[in-house]
Design an enzyme around this catalytic site. Structure first.
Site, PDB file in Angstrom:
ATOM      1  N   LYS A 163      28.136 -19.796 -13.956  1.00  0.00           N
ATOM      2  CA  LYS A 163      26.942 -19.172 -13.368  1.00  0.00           C
ATOM      3  C   LYS A 163      25.870 -20.177 -12.913  1.00  0.00           C
ATOM      4  O   LYS A 163      25.147 -19.908 -11.961  1.00  0.00           O
ATOM      5  CB  LYS A 163      26.303 -18.210 -14.375  1.00  0.00           C
ATOM      6  CG  LYS A 163      27.027 -16.893 -14.525  1.00  0.00           C
ATOM      7  CD  LYS A 163      26.236 -15.992 -15.457  1.00  0.00           C
ATOM      8  CE  LYS A 163      26.854 -14.625 -15.560  1.00  0.00           C
ATOM      9  NZ  LYS A 163      26.049 -13.695 -16.366  1.00  0.00           N
ATOM     10  N   ASP A 192      21.807  -9.614 -13.108  1.00  0.00           N
ATOM     11  CA  ASP A 192      21.777  -9.332 -14.556  1.00  0.00           C
ATOM     12  C   ASP A 192      20.426  -8.743 -14.984  1.00  0.00           C
ATOM     13  O   ASP A 192      20.378  -7.789 -15.766  1.00  0.00           O
ATOM     14  CB  ASP A 192      22.024 -10.611 -15.367  1.00  0.00           C
ATOM     15  CG  ASP A 192      23.499 -10.956 -15.465  1.00  0.00           C
ATOM     16  OD1 ASP A 192      24.346 -10.052 -15.326  1.00  0.00           O
ATOM     17  OD2 ASP A 192      23.813 -12.144 -15.700  1.00  0.00           O
ATOM     18  N   ARG A 214      17.273 -19.043 -31.709  1.00  0.00           N
ATOM     19  CA  ARG A 214      17.696 -19.969 -32.775  1.00  0.00           C
ATOM     20  C   ARG A 214      17.183 -21.373 -32.476  1.00  0.00           C
ATOM     21  O   ARG A 214      16.623 -22.028 -33.331  1.00  0.00           O
ATOM     22  CB  ARG A 214      19.235 -19.950 -32.847  1.00  0.00           C
ATOM     23  CG  ARG A 214      19.815 -20.896 -33.852  1.00  0.00           C
ATOM     24  CD  ARG A 214      21.309 -20.775 -33.900  1.00  0.00           C
ATOM     25  NE  ARG A 214      21.954 -21.095 -32.624  1.00  0.00           N
ATOM     26  CZ  ARG A 214      23.256 -21.068 -32.411  1.00  0.00           C
ATOM     27  NH1 ARG A 214      24.065 -20.707 -33.388  1.00  0.00           N
ATOM     28  NH2 ARG A 214      23.765 -21.381 -31.237  1.00  0.00           N
ATOM     29  N   ASN A 256      25.092 -14.672 -10.433  1.00  0.00           N
ATOM     30  CA  ASN A 256      26.254 -13.894 -10.898  1.00  0.00           C
ATOM     31  C   ASN A 256      26.926 -13.146  -9.750  1.00  0.00           C
ATOM     32  O   ASN A 256      27.935 -12.485  -9.947  1.00  0.00           O
ATOM     33  CB  ASN A 256      25.874 -12.925 -12.028  1.00  0.00           C
ATOM     34  CG  ASN A 256      25.155 -11.687 -11.531  1.00  0.00           C
ATOM     35  OD1 ASN A 256      24.553 -11.691 -10.464  1.00  0.00           O
ATOM     36  ND2 ASN A 256      25.210 -10.619 -12.305  1.00  0.00           N
ATOM     37  N   ALA A 313      17.671 -17.033 -25.628  1.00  0.00           N
ATOM     38  CA  ALA A 313      17.045 -17.750 -24.513  1.00  0.00           C
ATOM     39  C   ALA A 313      18.137 -18.389 -23.655  1.00  0.00           C
ATOM     40  O   ALA A 313      17.910 -19.394 -22.994  1.00  0.00           O
ATOM     41  CB  ALA A 313      16.059 -18.798 -25.029  1.00  0.00           C
TER      42      ALA A 313
HETATM   43  P1  NAP Z   1      24.528 -18.160 -23.476  1.00  0.00           P
HETATM   44  O1  NAP Z   1      23.817 -18.631 -22.254  1.00  0.00           O
HETATM   45  O2  NAP Z   1      25.607 -18.999 -24.060  1.00  0.00           O
HETATM   46  O3  NAP Z   1      23.406 -17.867 -24.612  1.00  0.00           O
HETATM   47  C1  NAP Z   1      23.778 -17.520 -25.921  1.00  0.00           C
HETATM   48  C2  NAP Z   1      22.519 -17.137 -26.719  1.00  0.00           C
HETATM   49  O4  NAP Z   1      22.934 -16.670 -28.014  1.00  0.00           O
HETATM   50  C3  NAP Z   1      21.560 -18.302 -26.976  1.00  0.00           C
HETATM   51  O5  NAP Z   1      20.235 -17.834 -27.014  1.00  0.00           O
HETATM   52  C4  NAP Z   1      22.012 -18.774 -28.370  1.00  0.00           C
HETATM   53  O6  NAP Z   1      21.012 -19.457 -29.089  1.00  0.00           O
HETATM   54  C5  NAP Z   1      22.301 -17.449 -29.029  1.00  0.00           C
HETATM   55  N1  NAP Z   1      23.193 -17.566 -30.188  1.00  0.00           N
HETATM   56  C6  NAP Z   1      24.527 -17.842 -30.162  1.00  0.00           C
HETATM   57  N2  NAP Z   1      25.001 -17.859 -31.431  1.00  0.00           N
HETATM   58  C7  NAP Z   1      23.951 -17.587 -32.253  1.00  0.00           C
HETATM   59  C8  NAP Z   1      23.806 -17.458 -33.660  1.00  0.00           C
HETATM   60  N3  NAP Z   1      24.855 -17.606 -34.485  1.00  0.00           N
HETATM   61  N4  NAP Z   1      22.587 -17.152 -34.167  1.00  0.00           N
HETATM   62  C9  NAP Z   1      21.515 -16.982 -33.343  1.00  0.00           C
HETATM   63  N5  NAP Z   1      21.590 -17.087 -31.996  1.00  0.00           N
HETATM   64  C10 NAP Z   1      22.792 -17.393 -31.460  1.00  0.00           C
HETATM   65  O7  NAP Z   1      25.211 -16.729 -23.219  1.00  0.00           O
HETATM   66  P2  NAP Z   1      24.715 -15.554 -22.229  1.00  0.00           P
HETATM   67  O8  NAP Z   1      25.397 -15.689 -20.925  1.00  0.00           O
HETATM   68  O9  NAP Z   1      23.240 -15.497 -22.269  1.00  0.00           O
HETATM   69  O10 NAP Z   1      25.372 -14.273 -22.951  1.00  0.00           O
HETATM   70  C11 NAP Z   1      24.888 -13.798 -24.208  1.00  0.00           C
HETATM   71  C12 NAP Z   1      25.653 -12.526 -24.589  1.00  0.00           C
HETATM   72  O11 NAP Z   1      25.328 -11.498 -23.652  1.00  0.00           O
HETATM   73  C13 NAP Z   1      27.182 -12.649 -24.540  1.00  0.00           C
HETATM   74  O12 NAP Z   1      27.713 -11.933 -25.634  1.00  0.00           O
HETATM   75  C14 NAP Z   1      27.579 -11.969 -23.234  1.00  0.00           C
HETATM   76  O13 NAP Z   1      28.857 -11.384 -23.296  1.00  0.00           O
HETATM   77  C15 NAP Z   1      26.509 -10.892 -23.130  1.00  0.00           C
HETATM   78  N6  NAP Z   1      26.225 -10.512 -21.736  1.00  0.00           N
HETATM   79  C16 NAP Z   1      26.295  -9.182 -21.445  1.00  0.00           C
HETATM   80  C17 NAP Z   1      26.018  -8.770 -20.145  1.00  0.00           C
HETATM   81  C18 NAP Z   1      26.104  -7.320 -19.816  1.00  0.00           C
HETATM   82  O14 NAP Z   1      26.161  -6.996 -18.624  1.00  0.00           O
HETATM   83  N7  NAP Z   1      26.077  -6.429 -20.782  1.00  0.00           N
HETATM   84  C19 NAP Z   1      25.668  -9.706 -19.146  1.00  0.00           C
HETATM   85  C20 NAP Z   1      25.590 -11.061 -19.491  1.00  0.00           C
HETATM   86  C21 NAP Z   1      25.878 -11.447 -20.814  1.00  0.00           C
HETATM   87  P3  NAP Z   1      20.826 -21.073 -28.926  1.00  0.00           P
HETATM   88  O15 NAP Z   1      20.019 -21.263 -27.677  1.00  0.00           O
HETATM   89  O16 NAP Z   1      20.122 -21.489 -30.161  1.00  0.00           O
HETATM   90  O17 NAP Z   1      22.214 -21.659 -28.807  1.00  0.00           O
END
Ligand code: NAP
Length: 291
Positions: free
Chosen positions: A75, A111, A158, A96, A135
């Site tokens: 992305k 998104d 976190r 996206n 974040a």
């Molecule tokens: P990303 O950029 O990798 O961000 C992951 C986030 O989760 C970061 O804020 C990270 O914190 C936090 N995190 C991960 N493990 C953690 C833990 N054990 N404890 C606390 N915080 C934790 O991923 P993303 O693209 O934003 O996606 C996040 C989630 O949203 C995924 O599950 C994805 O499938 C879902 N999503 C859903 C949609 C939808 O349409 N429904 C769209 C996009 C994404 P740190 O910064 O500290 O690492």
């Protein structure tokens, strides 16, 4: 395959690029919408390695693929291969959706609007206080879209620095935005007078974990978990038990997809058809997927 439109020499191809993509719900969701509108499009998924991303984007251009969704891990990287990027996508720092306009590739990010529309199906957001967990990429899109609409946005992550930087970037957008470390104490303080809680971290995905202690959930709070595998995460199940209004992540998946579909085809699809196709692929009964 049941109900598949005839693919002929005029069929326009839409696709998903990411890795992994084999469990993606986007093909079933978009093809259901295509069939319902009787359009001559087909949506397929391509697994693309990071080192092949530039060649894949050139392929979209040279093969005349009408548009694409871009998912993890591409992305952010994909931006540098595009001809134009919308203001929203530029501010969010991620794309996206790609639209191929006669060989010119334009990047968008749907998104944030998908998340906003999900919330608006269940509650008003204007003037509300929102607590946002995360974040990362999805949280950034949501924070950008909500700032200016809500009265207060508390971003808890976190890695504290990422929350603080995100909040700083959103200053002067019209809402009070604060970034802080994700801790039980900060959650307790921020949730006390919050209207909406959003989990935009990956916690709860294919696990039975939640970042929010059950005792902090109460009736009157709207709880939106953007994770959709499982559909009812531990956070959502705890929130249902506590009498909160709950919104599952499949709404966001469908509504961000519907925005992309409109950009590619000019038609706004039937979101019920998309959601039902995705629920079926998840193996969830329709009535289990309500709310
Ligand atoms: P990303 O950029 O990798 O961000 C992951 C986030 O989760 C970061 O804020 C990270 O914190 C936090 N995190 C991960 N493990 C953690 C833990 N054990 N404890 C606390 N915080 C934790 O991923 P993303 O693209 O934003 O996606 C996040 C989630 O949203 C995924 O599950 C994805 O499938 C879902 N999503 C859903 C949609 C939808 O349409 N429904 C769209 C996009 C994404 P740190 O910064 O500290 O690492």
């Amino acid at each position: 395959m049941e109900g598949l439109a005839i693919i002929d020499a005029s069929t326009r191809v839409l696709c998903l690029i990411g890795k992994p993509v084999r469990h993606s719900l986007s093909p079933v969701m978009h093809n259901a919408a295509i069939r319902a509108l009787n359009l001559n499009f087909v949506y397929v998924a391509f697994e693309v390695e990071p080192q092949d991303l530039g060649k894949a984007v050139e392929g979209i251009r040279s093969l005349g693929i009408g548009g694409a969704n871009v998912t993890m891990p591409h992305k952010i990287e994909v931006v540098k291969y595009l001809d134009e990027v919308s203001e929203d996508a530029r501010k969010i720092g991620a794309v996206n959706t790609i639209v191929n306009e006669g060989g010119t590739l334009k990047g968008y990010n749907t998104d944030g609007v998908g998340a906003l529309k999900s919330l608006e199906m269940f509650t008003d957001v204007d003037g509300k206080k929102v607590v946002l967990l995360g974040a990362g990429g999805a949280a950034r899109a949501i924070a950008y879209t909500l700032s200016g609409r809500v009265s207060e946005l508390a971003i808890l992550n976190r890695t504290e620095e990422k929350a603080v930087n995100l909040a700083r970037n959103l200053a002067n957008n019209g809402s009070t935005v604060r970034g802080m470390r994700l801790s039980v104490r900060n959650l307790e303080n921020e949730l006390r007078d919050a209207d909406i809680l959003i989990n935009a971290t990956s916690v709860g995905m294919e696990s039975n974990e939640s970042l929010v202690p059950e005792h902090l959930l109460r009736p009157g709070l709207v709880v939106f978990d953007i994770v959709y595998r499982p559909l009812h995460t531990k956070l959502l199940r705890d929130a249902m038990k506590a009498g909160c209004t709950t919104i599952d992540g499949l709404w966001m998946l469908v509504l961000q997809g519907a925005e992309s579909f409109k950009l590619w085809t000019g038609h706004y699809p039937d979101i019920r058809i998309m959601r039902n196709a995705a629920l079926k692929a998840l193996g969830v009964e329709e009535n289990e997927g309500e709310g």
